[in-house]
Design a protein around this motif. Structure first.
Motif, PDB file in Angstrom:
ATOM      1  N   ASP A 152      35.052  12.805  14.520  1.00 41.34           N
ATOM      2  CA  ASP A 152      34.506  14.189  14.329  1.00 41.34           C
ATOM      3  C   ASP A 152      35.572  14.988  13.724  1.00 41.34           C
ATOM      4  O   ASP A 152      35.402  16.013  12.651  1.00 41.34           O
ATOM      5  CB  ASP A 152      34.731  14.554  15.680  1.00 41.34           C
ATOM      6  CG  ASP A 152      33.328  14.162  16.712  1.00 41.34           C
ATOM      7  OD1 ASP A 152      32.560  13.775  15.937  1.00 41.34           O
ATOM      8  OD2 ASP A 152      33.380  14.259  17.866  1.00 41.34           O
ATOM      9  N   ASN A 156      35.398  17.250  10.100  1.00 41.45           N
ATOM     10  CA  ASN A 156      35.784  18.687  10.010  1.00 41.45           C
ATOM     11  C   ASN A 156      36.472  18.685   8.685  1.00 41.45           C
ATOM     12  O   ASN A 156      36.613  19.489   8.009  1.00 41.45           O
ATOM     13  CB  ASN A 156      36.492  19.019  11.112  1.00 41.45           C
ATOM     14  CG  ASN A 156      35.515  19.232  12.347  1.00 41.45           C
ATOM     15  OD1 ASN A 156      34.224  19.433  12.203  1.00 41.45           O
ATOM     16  ND2 ASN A 156      35.906  19.065  13.622  1.00 41.45           N
ATOM     17  N   GLN A 159      34.362  18.565   5.559  1.00 35.54           N
ATOM     18  CA  GLN A 159      33.712  19.927   5.609  1.00 35.54           C
ATOM     19  C   GLN A 159      34.600  20.837   5.030  1.00 35.54           C
ATOM     20  O   GLN A 159      34.152  21.626   4.002  1.00 35.54           O
ATOM     21  CB  GLN A 159      33.027  20.273   6.811  1.00 35.54           C
ATOM     22  CG  GLN A 159      31.897  19.568   7.219  1.00 35.54           C
ATOM     23  CD  GLN A 159      31.383  19.981   8.656  1.00 35.54           C
ATOM     24  OE1 GLN A 159      32.101  20.585   9.445  1.00 35.54           O
ATOM     25  NE2 GLN A 159      30.208  19.526   8.940  1.00 35.54           N
ATOM     26  N   LYS A 174      42.677  26.550  10.943  1.00 35.97           N
ATOM     27  CA  LYS A 174      41.880  25.358  11.254  1.00 35.97           C
ATOM     28  C   LYS A 174      42.378  24.161  11.218  1.00 35.97           C
ATOM     29  O   LYS A 174      42.394  23.127  11.859  1.00 35.97           O
ATOM     30  CB  LYS A 174      40.272  25.268  10.441  1.00 35.97           C
ATOM     31  CG  LYS A 174      39.280  26.621  11.185  1.00 35.97           C
ATOM     32  CD  LYS A 174      37.740  26.288  10.267  1.00 35.97           C
ATOM     33  CE  LYS A 174      37.155  27.447  10.808  1.00 35.97           C
ATOM     34  NZ  LYS A 174      35.700  27.338   9.994  1.00 35.97           N
TER      35      LYS A 174
END
Length: 315
Positions: A152, A156, A159, A174
Motif C-alpha cells: 500500500d 502511494n 502515485q 504526505k
C-alpha cells in the motif's frame, strides 16, 4: 482463565480445540495462546514448570525481535503490523513465541489478525497439521500482513511520483508521513530478519526438510520486504529532494522576474521622484502639455529598457 484465548491439540489429526476452562493443563504437542496482560497468567505458567526468567521474558512490556535457544526449546520474539481499527499499521505489535518441552506458547497484548487467520483455518480443519507446521504458518501470516501494508505504501509512493510537483506543500506532508511509516517498519523488520536467520538455522536440526524449506522461503520473504523498505526510503528521500529543488527553482524564477521589473522601473522611479520635487525652477511648470510630454518620455524610456534587456537575453 480469562488470560487463555485459545488452545489446540496437535497430537490429533486434524488438530482439535482444547476446552477453555480451569482443567486446561500444559502438555506436549499443544499450542496455547495467551493474553499476556491479564492477571493470573504468571501463576499458570509457573504451574506448567516454565522457569521464572523465561516467564519474565514472555511478559515484559517492551521487547525487540530476537531468537534465543534454550535447553528444552527456544524463545522467538517477533513483530506484526497493527491492523486493528483506528490503529496505525506501522506501530508494530509484539508476538512472543515460546517453544518449551514440545509445547508452543504464544503471548499477545493486542489482537493479531495473522494469528486469527490461523485459528479460523484450524476451526475449518484446514490449518497446520503439527506444531512445526504451525510455526511456519505463523511466520508466513506475519509476513503476509506486513507485505500488504508495504505494498500500500509503495502504491502511494508511485502515485506521488506520477503527480509531478504542482502542490509541493501537500506533497511534502504526505512524503513526511510515508517516510515516518517506513522508518517505523524498518525499526523492527531489520532485527526480525536477524531473529529469523537464527531461527531458520537452528530449526534445521529438528524440523523436517520440507518445512525447513518453507521456513527458508519465509526468511527470504522477510529479506525482500526489508530491501523493499530500503528502496522506498530512497525513493521518498529522492522525491523530497526533487520537491525542494522545484521550490527553490520557483523561488529563483520569481526573484529573477522581480529583479527585472525592479530594473525597468528604477530609472522611471528616479525621474518621477525628481520631477515630484515641489520647488521653484522645475521645467514645464508653466506648460499645460508638460505632464503629457513627460508621460511619453517615461514610456519611451521603458520601451528602450525592454528592448535593451531583450537584446542582452535576460529572458
Amino acid at each position: 482463565m480469562n488470560f487463555l484465548i485459545d488452545a489446540w491439540d496437535f497430537n490429533q489429526h486434524p488438530a482439535q480445540a482444547i476446552t477453555n476452562d480451569d482443567t486446561v493443563k500444559s502438555r506436549p504437542g499443544c499450542w496455547f495462546h495467551f493474553q499476556r496482560d491479564v492477571e493470573g497468567i504468571n501463576e499458570w505458567l509457573k504451574a506448567a514448570d516454565i522457569p521464572e526468567p523465561i516467564i519474565d521474558a514472555m511478559l515484559e512490556e517492551d521487547t525487540r525481535p530476537r531468537f534465543q535457544r534454550l535447553k528444552d526449546g527456544f524463545v522467538l520474539l517477533l513483530r506484526g503490523v497493527n491492523l486493528n481499527e483506528g490503529a496505525q499499521p506501522e506501530d508494530m505489535m509484539s508476538l512472543r513465541i515460546l517453544y518449551y518441552k514440545e509445547t508452543v506458547y504464544t503471548f499477545r497484548k493486542h489482537h493479531f489478525k495473522a494469528v486469527a487467520h490461523i485459528r479460523d483455518d484450524l476451526q475449518n480443519q484446514q490449518g497446520p497439521e503439527s506444531l512445526n507446521d504451525f510455526l511456519v504458518h505463523l511466520v508466513e501470516q506475519l509476513n503476509q500482513k506486513i507485505e500488504d501494508v508495504i505494498d500500500d505504501i509503495e502504491l502511494n509512493v508511485e502515485q506521488m511520483e506520477a503527480e509531478g510537483f504542482d502542490n509541493t506543500a501537500e506533497q511534502q506532508k504526505k512524503l513526511a508521513v510515508m517516510h515516518r511509516r517506513l522508518l517505523r517498519l524498518n525499526r523492527f523488520i531489520r532485527p526480525q530478519l536477524a531473529a529469523l536467520d537464527k531461527f531458520t538455522s537452528e530449526s534445521e536440526k529438528w524440523i523436517d526438510a520440507e518445512l525447513h524449506q518453507w521456513l527458508l522461503n519465509e526468511r527470504d520473504t522477510t529479506q525482500r520486504l526489508l530491501e523493499q523498505i530500503d528502496l522506498m526510503l530512497e525513493q521518498v528521500w529522492m522525491q523530497r529532494e526533487q520537491i525542494q529543488q522545484a521550490v527553490a527553482e520557483k523561488m529563483n524564477r520569481n526573484t529573477y522576474w522581480l529583479s527585472v521589473i525592479a530594473g525597468v522601473f528604477l530609472p522611471l522611479s528616479f525621474l518621477t521622484g525628481v520631477f515630484g520635487i515641489n520647488i521653484g525652477g522645475m521645467p514645464g511648470v508653466e506648460n499645460t502639455s508638460a505632464f503629457e510630454i513627460f508621460c511619453w518620455i517615461l514610456l519611451g524610456i521603458a520601451v528602450v529598457e525592454f528592448l535593451l534587456l531583450r537584446r542582452l537575453r535576460f529572458w
